[in-house]
Design a protein around this motif. Structure first.
Motif: not given
Length: 551
Positions: A1-3, A225-229, A280-288
């Motif tokens: 499920m998307a987060l 840095p994990s929030m740069w995106q 940051g990459f994983d947080q962005q991936y996890g958002n979808t």
């Protein structure tokens, strides 16, 4: 499920009736309607849990000279989102998502716009130690003709958007198209210019030329840095991979040490719970896609949490990081100006996130945080035991509320008791606010430099969500100091403080913050190893036990 991740405002981080101290265990009756069957028992033991309190826990972000002096703040940080895009040659910054992705010149009259040499000069003149942030983002602000503002998402170029800067730069949009979708494919050169390690080395050399090699005691390596995106998606639309951040911090640290060998490097400055565990990459991936099979975690870090993995990489590279730093903001609306009963009660409880291994954060975190023990465990297990730990951004909200003041007082007490090495509050509160006065109660309560003690000792309470207490010994005059915080929203608190391994009688000086007034109450004495008082609702009271000795 998307987060769906919370946005920053949610996921992060805005004498009458008083009673003097009573002799011995004497306690005045409580106000009608707030009956209490017996006094709250507080035990102070000068032989228990003794350790030095680091003075650096009383730091600020962007403290003015007046605030630094009045609060006797020992350390002052220049950081935040704009620090990632600071262009030292132009003295300009890009505000990112915080303000319409605008590049603009820094205002020399605003303390919050000081990222360079002027910040160091101001801080040192006020007797504090500066912490300056270097950019690793790879982009820095550029300006238009006559140092004019530039927009990363200009409406004239990218079309109508959901919001714009109506305060004077109408062309600056928020990067969200009229239909609600984020604008992509923009030209990152519109308002920023590429930057490199070489640029930051030149900046360091310029600072060393001005202040000497020992004039830069701390250098922070970028910001969250994990929030740069999210914050800087105009130039970094894709989240940074874990190995990029690990390698960048190693490279930038070596560059710092080559120019200023005694400077302490501070990193990784991550933003909060998700930023501790996912790149940051994983947080962005996890958002979808959800967090079950994030690419970096399953690949690069081999199942390890992001920040502990960074520590392993840094240890393998030598000792590039001298101070391990994170940020923390309480959730569920606590970091806000809200004065609803629900939020104020949550604010009372949420300071447990800093220390309590039995407290599960009830917000979207839904986990035990116990941040200070967690940070210590991580450096001891994955890096070098005893590495200093720092919380360089924190804020418990309610700046204009007594509820915010009791939380701030609680936080500072916890920092000292739990052995945190450095803390800098985001940001400096206004001097008229209860939160500011709570800080002053620890550092300069009488305006003459008198402060809470510098050696922490044991202080036990039955329920820290309602009444908390912290105690210390003060080397300057041999006094014992006891800070008691009545967090209760409506009820006064009858307390009895029992003293162990301290003289059983002595003089008591009392300072109290209540109803946004910091005042000295009548001096009294205590006897038979105990003192009692009735404390107003939502108040912070400092008892100074003179000639108490060190037990």
């Amino acid at each position: 499920m998307a987060l769906t991740f919370p946005d920053r405002s949610t996921a992060l981080r805005a004498l009458t009736g008083r009673t003097a101290v009573m002799l011995a265990a004497l306690v005045l009756p409580l106000a009608a309607g707030h009956a209490q069957t017996s006094p709250i028992a507080i035990t102070v033991d000068a032989s228990a849990n003794r350790h030095p309190i680091s003075p650096l826990i009383y730091g600020l972000n962007f403290g003015t000279a007046d605030a630094l002096r009045d609060l006797r703040a020992p350390i002052n940080r220049s950081g935040g989102n704009s620090a990632s895009t600071y262009n030292w040659r132009l003295n300009a910054r890009n505000a990112g998502k915080d303000w319409y992705f605008e590049s603009l010149p820094c205002d020399p009259q605003s303390i919050n716009d000081q990222f360079g040499s002027s910040f160091i000069t101001l801080t040192r003149a006020a007797g504090a130690t500066p912490m300056i942030t270097l950019s690793m983002l790879g982009w820095q602000a550029r300006l238009g003709p006559d140092h004019g503002r530039l927009a990363s998402f200009a409406i004239t170029k990218y079309g109508p958007q959901q919001d714009n800067d109506a305060s004077g730069f109408y062309d600056a949009g928020n990067g969200i198209a009229a239909n609600g979708t984020p604008i992509t494919g923009n030209d990152p050169h519109d308002a920023q210019t590429p930057a490199s390690l070489t640029d930051e080395q030149a900046r360091l050399r310029d600072l060393v030329r001005q202040f000497g090699a020992g004039g830069l005691p701390y250098i922070i390596l970028d910001n969250e840095p994990s929030m740069w995106q999210v914050i800087h998606r105009d130039v970094r639309p894709t989240g940074a991979h874990a190995d990029e951040i690990a390698k960048k911090i190693i490279a930038y640290s070596r560059a710092v040490k080559a120019i200023a060998p005694t400077t302490k490097v501070v990193a990784p400055e991550e933003w909060g719970w998700l930023g501790y565990h996912y790149s940051g990459f994983d947080q962005q991936y996890g958002n979808t896609n959800g967090l079950d099979h994030t690419p970096d975690r399953t690949g690069i870090t081999q199942g390890m949490d992001y920040v502990p993995w960074l520590l392993t990489q840094w240890k393998a590279a030598g000792h590039p990081v001298d101070v391990f730093s994170l940020h923390f903001y309480p959730q569920d609306g606590v970091y806000s100006d809200s004065d609803t009963r629900e939020v104020e009660l949550a604010r009372n409880r949420s300071t447990r996130d800093l220390w309590d291994p039995s407290y599960t954060d009830p917000s979207w975190i839904k986990s035990v945080v116990a941040l200070i023990p967690l940070m210590r465990k991580w450096v001891n297990q994955y890096y070098y035991p005893g590495t200093p730990i720092a919380i360089t951004e924190y804020n418990w909200g309610g700046e204009k509320l007594m509820n915010g003041a009791t939380a701030q007082a609680d936080v500072l007490g916890i920092f000292g008791r739990e052995g945190l090495d450095i803390a800098t509050r985001w940001a400096t509160p206004d001097a008229t606010t209860p939160v500011y006065k709570a800080m002053k109660l620890y550092r300069n309560y009488d305006g003459k430099g008198s402060a809470f003690g510098n050696t922490s000792i044991g202080a036990a309470v039955p329920d820290p969500d309602t009444v908390s207490a912290f105690a210390a010994l003060r080397d300057t005059d041999g006094a014992a100091t006891v800070m008691v915080i009545n967090k209760q929203l409506e009820a006064s608190a009858a307390v009895t403080i029992t003293l162990a391994h301290l003289p059983d009688h002595g003089a008591v000086e009392t300072w109290q913050l209540a109803d946004n007034a910091l005042t000295r109450l009548p001096d009294t004495h205590y006897a038979n190893g105990a003192l009692g008082a009735t404390l107003p609702r939502q108040s912070v009271t400092l008892f100074i036990l003179h000639n108490a000795g060190h037990g």
